[in-house]
Write a protein that holds these residues in place. Structure first.
Motif, PDB file in Angstrom:
ATOM      1  N   UNK A 132       0.848  -1.188   0.000  1.00 40.14           N
ATOM      2  CA  UNK A 132       0.000   0.000   0.000  1.00 40.14           C
ATOM      3  C   UNK A 132       0.888   1.245   0.000  1.00 40.14           C
ATOM      4  N   UNK A 133       0.295   2.373  -0.430  1.00 34.27           N
ATOM      5  CA  UNK A 133       1.045   3.624  -0.534  1.00 34.27           C
ATOM      6  C   UNK A 133       1.727   3.714  -1.881  1.00 34.27           C
ATOM      7  N   UNK A 134       0.950   3.976  -2.916  1.00 33.43           N
ATOM      8  CA  UNK A 134       1.505   3.929  -4.265  1.00 33.43           C
ATOM      9  C   UNK A 134       2.440   5.088  -4.560  1.00 33.43           C
ATOM     10  N   UNK A 135       2.289   6.204  -3.879  1.00 33.11           N
ATOM     11  CA  UNK A 135       3.158   7.347  -4.164  1.00 33.11           C
ATOM     12  C   UNK A 135       3.678   7.941  -2.864  1.00 33.11           C
ATOM     13  N   UNK A 136       4.773   8.654  -2.994  1.00 37.27           N
ATOM     14  CA  UNK A 136       5.331   9.332  -1.833  1.00 37.27           C
ATOM     15  C   UNK A 136       4.327  10.361  -1.333  1.00 37.27           C
ATOM     16  N   UNK A 137       4.181  10.440  -0.007  1.00 41.24           N
ATOM     17  CA  UNK A 137       3.245  11.388   0.573  1.00 41.24           C
ATOM     18  C   UNK A 137       1.857  10.844   0.766  1.00 41.24           C
ATOM     19  N   UNK A 138       1.648   9.559   0.486  1.00 42.42           N
ATOM     20  CA  UNK A 138       0.349   8.958   0.776  1.00 42.42           C
ATOM     21  C   UNK A 138       0.061   9.055   2.266  1.00 42.42           C
ATOM     22  N   UNK A 139      -1.211   9.080   2.603  1.00 39.40           N
ATOM     23  CA  UNK A 139      -1.620   9.170   4.002  1.00 39.40           C
ATOM     24  C   UNK A 139      -2.115   7.810   4.485  1.00 39.40           C
ATOM     25  N   UNK A 140      -1.655   7.428   5.651  1.00 42.32           N
ATOM     26  CA  UNK A 140      -2.133   6.209   6.309  1.00 42.32           C
ATOM     27  C   UNK A 140      -2.999   6.605   7.490  1.00 42.32           C
ATOM     28  N   UNK A 141      -4.184   6.006   7.583  1.00 36.91           N
ATOM     29  CA  UNK A 141      -5.051   6.258   8.738  1.00 36.91           C
ATOM     30  C   UNK A 141      -5.353   4.917   9.398  1.00 36.91           C
ATOM     31  N   UNK A 142      -5.050   4.834  10.687  1.00 39.61           N
ATOM     32  CA  UNK A 142      -5.347   3.602  11.426  1.00 39.61           C
ATOM     33  C   UNK A 142      -6.426   3.898  12.459  1.00 39.61           C
ATOM     34  N   UNK A 143      -7.192   2.876  12.736  1.00 34.40           N
ATOM     35  CA  UNK A 143      -8.290   3.003  13.684  1.00 34.40           C
ATOM     36  C   UNK A 143      -8.141   1.907  14.740  1.00 34.40           C
ATOM     37  N   UNK A 144      -7.956   2.315  15.986  1.00 34.55           N
ATOM     38  CA  UNK A 144      -7.809   1.381  17.107  1.00 34.55           C
ATOM     39  C   UNK A 144      -9.116   1.369  17.881  1.00 34.55           C
ATOM     40  N   UNK A 145      -9.799   0.257  17.832  1.00 35.33           N
ATOM     41  CA  UNK A 145     -11.109   0.169  18.470  1.00 35.33           C
ATOM     42  C   UNK A 145     -11.003  -0.463  19.850  1.00 35.33           C
ATOM     43  N   UNK A 146     -11.681   0.151  20.789  1.00 39.96           N
ATOM     44  CA  UNK A 146     -11.737  -0.363  22.166  1.00 39.96           C
ATOM     45  C   UNK A 146     -13.204  -0.412  22.568  1.00 39.96           C
ATOM     46  N   UNK A 147     -13.888  -1.472  22.171  1.00 38.02           N
ATOM     47  CA  UNK A 147     -15.329  -1.591  22.389  1.00 38.02           C
ATOM     48  C   UNK A 147     -15.665  -2.812  23.231  1.00 38.02           C
TER      49      UNK A 147
END
Length: 947
Positions: free
Chosen positions: A332-347
């Motif tokens: 993942x991340x095809x180009x420089x400067x791509x943004x990664x967003x992670x979601x940590x769930x605590x439910x």
């Protein structure tokens, strides 16, 4: 001292405190000066070059009730524990009710609320965890080996040091392969968050190391969303690091009160630099973690999309950071400067179990190999042979070892032989081990511990047939039908995080028999710090990283045969040492924090309503501390035993007087304040206190003074006139007369009977008590929910001081006679007189057993005639000969019981069989009748009361 053998709340699990009790016993037996006795208990850990015994002494401050109940708030219990220490120390050494100043200024005595919290500051700075984890050894603790254990530990340590040195020796060929291995390791890039948000409104702050620290609001459930730019394209995996921080509960990784966390979901999305608002999910296909709490909470749960599962970090019971690695199905991340967003769930249903500090890293490594967490195995144990008519019959017959959970202390009867589990100290995996011969079956067992659930391959070779159980589930069987000889098998199995029981049944058809075993796991997951160090040029690495990488590679990766042999031998030695270490008693102690926790006046005593900060100090009504005294518990302890202190010596001698005379000169031994009772003889109290100090705080000398005094040696008989004038004997016109404490009554019965075991020290014991009492208050999961009586006179006949005390269900024989529950400090017991006490003393099986044994003494030692025996029994119990009228009553009672027992010999047999039965008895009728007489004598008012 409020000593107890359990935590006292919720699960009320076993807690190992008995080494502190042993310290107290030894201190009194050695006549330790009371000032030293005081200093070592309050601050032994702070003495220069503190000895092990001095550290154990500080268990006084750790004997309070603790908890690990879900939903408890850590800060509330930090406060409760420190408040208990203030109240206990104030009561024991100063006889004042400081607890009345916890919420406001004392209403009657000259103590302000601020002064209470200044004392509180001395006790609020130890390295404890508010949530004790329901463990027997909640830190800080020390190990207390006996002489034999200490010698064996030293031997293992020497062996381990030699093997470690051998494993770390120069091996250029191994170093060369290590360099090649390092080159294959993923290089992890630390990402810098540009946005972090909590759905529950918590604050998320970026720290200098690019981790995110969570604080503020702590809702029951929460979802963290963290966005960060990627460095370049082609990322293949994400590493989540859960880090510790001092602001988190117990300094662990989670925000729950016990420091734990449960992450129910981990999701990732990618957005192009050119379209930053168009988020595309990243398909995560596999996950690994370096630690999982247990089989219910594996890291795989973080990818299953279910809020009712999750990955638990187990931080409540194991410190240190955690890491989890998530593998993407495609880069993942095809180009420089791509943004990664992670979601940590605590439910999770476990509220507030959120991670407290996290850091995100990624790698572009093209291959991420399967990884396993830490694995350790206990020593092999064997038992057998269980003989049979044939190997085929033995294969199908379920012998006792396979009938349930393995108990290594269990014994098995096979014909006339008794078989026991035997520890095989030197057995190594991969080698063939012979078992005891004979047609039948033998069993081998070991426990395997894993930090995380994983799939393994078990390689088994058996001569002739075999069965394998993993955690009591049959995982493999081969009946050996292909013929005699060694058959090799590879068995796939899933082992859980935590402990796993491995039981192998080896069946022998004829001739010799044996087995071999190896376990194949994935490559060990590299600790986060070492994985990062591998990405640093060799010349720039720190000494610690160089040594760590080298040892990790040699221990877990290298295939060098000679090194593997050394490592295997080292693991066996380490396993044996760990096994021995687990058997060594622990003692809860005090240990100061490096950074003060801080103390504050708490508005109305509420833990979460802090007012002014305060420094350690003492009440202004007393002489001040020396000007150069440090703000430490040691200074407080030395202040308490300063001869100028107006209370310590008076309070102490008053309590010793109370022990001898039944009541203190100040009857309210717990309260010397204005609401307490004034001393009946103030000048005498002053003289005794000053003499105690001038005599070097010598407890035995002081007690000798009391018991040899004319006041004590008076007769306890009282005239009507004196009774009318002084019913409570406050003028000491007669000798003391009061009912013995619960422990003394039981010990006296055992001593008179000859049953009392004189052994000093050691763990608590469980003499008989009515069934079901623990069950009535027990919780599922508690290790004290079921009472199991000890066996053997060396345990059930020990002094009552050693009786196991479960705080939520104290021994009823003690409670009925006013024994305290040990939930709080008690310096003066109440004395009641109830019918229930008489019913218990005349019918409780252990008191009947004592009467039977006393009767046996009377028959053996008391002479030949009934008259001689009655005189012997009475004088032994009361220290005087019976009057004619008393002897006449006892003789009539004996004759009545002799007639009853002769008419009902079965009842007589049942009576004399109670407790630790004496074996064959020639005169059952006589022993039973004398048992009834002995029971009567043991329950005389003159025997139950002092005086």
């Amino acid at each position: 001292a409020r000593y107890g053998d359990t935590h006292g709340l919720h699960l009320d699990n076993y807690r190992e405190m008995w080494p502190y009790r042993d310290w107290v016993i030894d201190a009194f037996n050695a006549n330790m000066p009371f000032d030293q006795f005081t200093v070592e208990q309050l601050a032994g850990d702070l003495l220069p070059d503190a000895t092990l015994d001095q550290k154990i002494a500080t268990g006084f401050n750790r004997a309070h009730v603790t908890t690990s109940e879900g939903g408890s708030i850590a800060e509330e219990y930090y406060v409760r524990y420190a408040v208990d220490r203030v109240n206990t120390a104030s009561t024991v050494w100063m006889g004042v009710t400081m607890g009345c100043a916890q919420c406001h200024d004392h209403k009657y005595d000259p103590f302000t609320q601020r002064e209470f919290y200044e004392l509180f500051a001395y006790f609020n700075n130890i390295t404890e965890n508010a949530m004790d984890g329901n463990h027997k050894d909640s830190p800080p603790v020390v190990k207390v080996p006996d002489d034999e254990q200490a010698t064996q530990l030293a031997a293992y340590d020497g062996q381990l040091a030699a093997l470690t040195e051998q494993a770390q020796a120069d091996m250029p060929h191994v170093d060369a392969t290590q360099a090649a291995w390092e080159a294959t390791m993923p290089r992890w890039q630390t990402l810098t968050p540009t946005h972090a948000a909590s759905s529950g409104g918590a604050a998320m702050d970026l720290l200098a190391d690019r981790s995110v620290l969570v604080s503020g609001a702590s809702p029951a459930t929460d979802v963290y969303e963290i966005t960060m730019p990627l460095k370049g394209p082609g990322h293949t995996a994400i590493r989540l690091e859960a880090l510790e921080h001092s602001s988190l509960p117990s300094g662990r990784t989670g925000r729950a009160s016990n420091g734990n966390a449960v992450m129910t979901g981990f999701e990732a999305e990618i957005a192009s630099r050119n379209t930053p608002t168009e988020w595309v999910p990243i398909h995560l296909v596999r996950a690994w973690a370096d630690y999982e709490q247990d089989a219910k909470f594996p890291i795989a749960n973080a990818l299953d999309g279910k809020p009712d599962t999750g990955w638990a970090t187990g931080a409540s019971s194991r410190e240190g950071g955690r890491q989890a690695i998530f593998l993407a199905s495609a880069p993942f991340g095809a180009d420089a400067g791509s943004l990664l967003r992670v979601r940590l769930k605590h439910e999770s249903q476990h509220g507030q179990h959120q991670l407290g500090r996290v850091r995100i890293k990624t790698t572009t490594a093209p291959t991420i190999t399967a990884m396993s967490a830490g694995v350790s195995s206990d020593t092999w144990h064997t038992v057998g042979p269980f003989l049979s008519h044939s190997g085929a019959v033995a294969f199908h017959e379920a012998f006792e070892p396979e009938a349930g959970n393995v108990n290594l202390g269990q014994e098995f009867t096979v014909g006339e032989n008794t078989l026991k589990w035997e520890k095989q100290h030197d057995w190594r995996d991969g080698a063939y081990h012979s078992l005891a011969g004979g047609v039948g079956a033998g069993y081998v067992y070991r426990n395997i511990r894993l930090d995380a659930t994983q799939r393994v391959t078990l390689h088994i070779a058996a001569d002739d047939a075999a069965k394998l159980w993993v955690n009591r589930a049959l995982a493999f069987e081969d009946d050996g039908s292909q013929g005699a000889g060694i058959e090799r098998h590879a068995v796939q199995a899933t082992l859980n995080a935590g402990n796993n029981q491995l039981l192998i049944k080896v069946v022998n058809h004829a001739g010799a028999t044996g087995y071999s075993f190896t376990m194949e796991t994935d490559a060990r997951i590299v600790p986060a710090a070492l994985a990062d160090a591998a990405g640093i040029e060799a010349e720039r690495r720190g000494v610690e990283h160089v040594a760590g990488l080298r040892m990790f590679y040699r221990e877990h990766v290298s295939a060098d045969a000679a090194l593997r042999e050394t490592i295997a031998e080292r693991r066996v030695a380490q396993s044996l040492r760990d096994e021995l270490d687990g058997q060594i008693a622990t003692a809860l102690v005090m240990e100061e924090r490096d950074e003060p926790r801080g103390a504050y006046v708490l508005n109305r005593g509420a833990y979460d309503d802090r007012q002014d900060e305060v420094q350690p100090g003492t009440p202004g009504i007393f002489p001040p501390l020396p000007g150069d005294a440090p703000a430490s518990r040691l200074a407080l302890a030395e202040w308490l035993v300063d001869p100028a202190h107006p209370l310590t010596a008076r309070v102490t001698v008053n309590r010793l007087w109370q022990q001898v005379f039944g009541n203190g000169l100040v009857r309210t031994a717990e309260d010397f304040g204005s609401q307490g009772e004034p001393p009946s003889h103030p000048e005498l109290l002053d003289r005794l206190a000053s003499g105690f100090v001038q005599g070097g705080w010598d407890v035995k000398a002081f007690m000798k003074t009391l018991v040899t005094s004319a006041t004590y040696m008076q007769s306890s008989q009282v005239s009507r006139d004196l009774l009318a004038r002084d019913a409570d004997n406050r003028l000491y016109g007669r000798g003391p007369r009061f009912r013995l404490d619960a422990e003394a009554i039981r010990d006296q019965a055992l001593a008179l009977s000859g049953l009392l075991q004189p052994v000093v020290g050691g763990p608590s014991v469980k003499p008989p008590q009515p069934a079901g009492l623990w069950k009535a208050v027990g919780y599922v999961g508690s290790n004290t929910d079921t009472f199991v009586q000890d066996d053997g006179p060396e345990k059930v006949h020990r002094r009552s001081l050693y009786t196991f005390l479960k705080r939520t269900a104290p021994p009823p024989q003690m409670s009925i006679l006013d024994g305290p529950s040990r939930e709080a400090c008690t310096v003066r017991r109440e004395r009641t007189n109830t019918p229930l006490q008489a019913l218990m003393l005349m019918n409780d099986p252990q008191y009947i057993e004592a009467a039977r044994a006393f009767a046996g003494r009377v028959l053996a030692e008391g002479g030949h005639t009934p008259e001689e025996r009655i005189a012997f029994a009475f004088e032994t119990a009361t220290a005087r000969t019976p009057r004619p009228s008393e002897a006449s009553i006892l003789m009539a009672t004996l004759q009545t019981h002799m007639a009853q027992m002769a008419e009902n010999e079965e009842a007589a047999r049942q009576l004399v069989a109670l407790g630790d039965a004496p074996g064959k008895v020639a005169e059952v009728t006589a022993l039973a009748a004398w048992t009834m007489v002995a029971n009567l004598i043991l329950n005389l008012d003159e025997v139950m009361n002092k005086g």
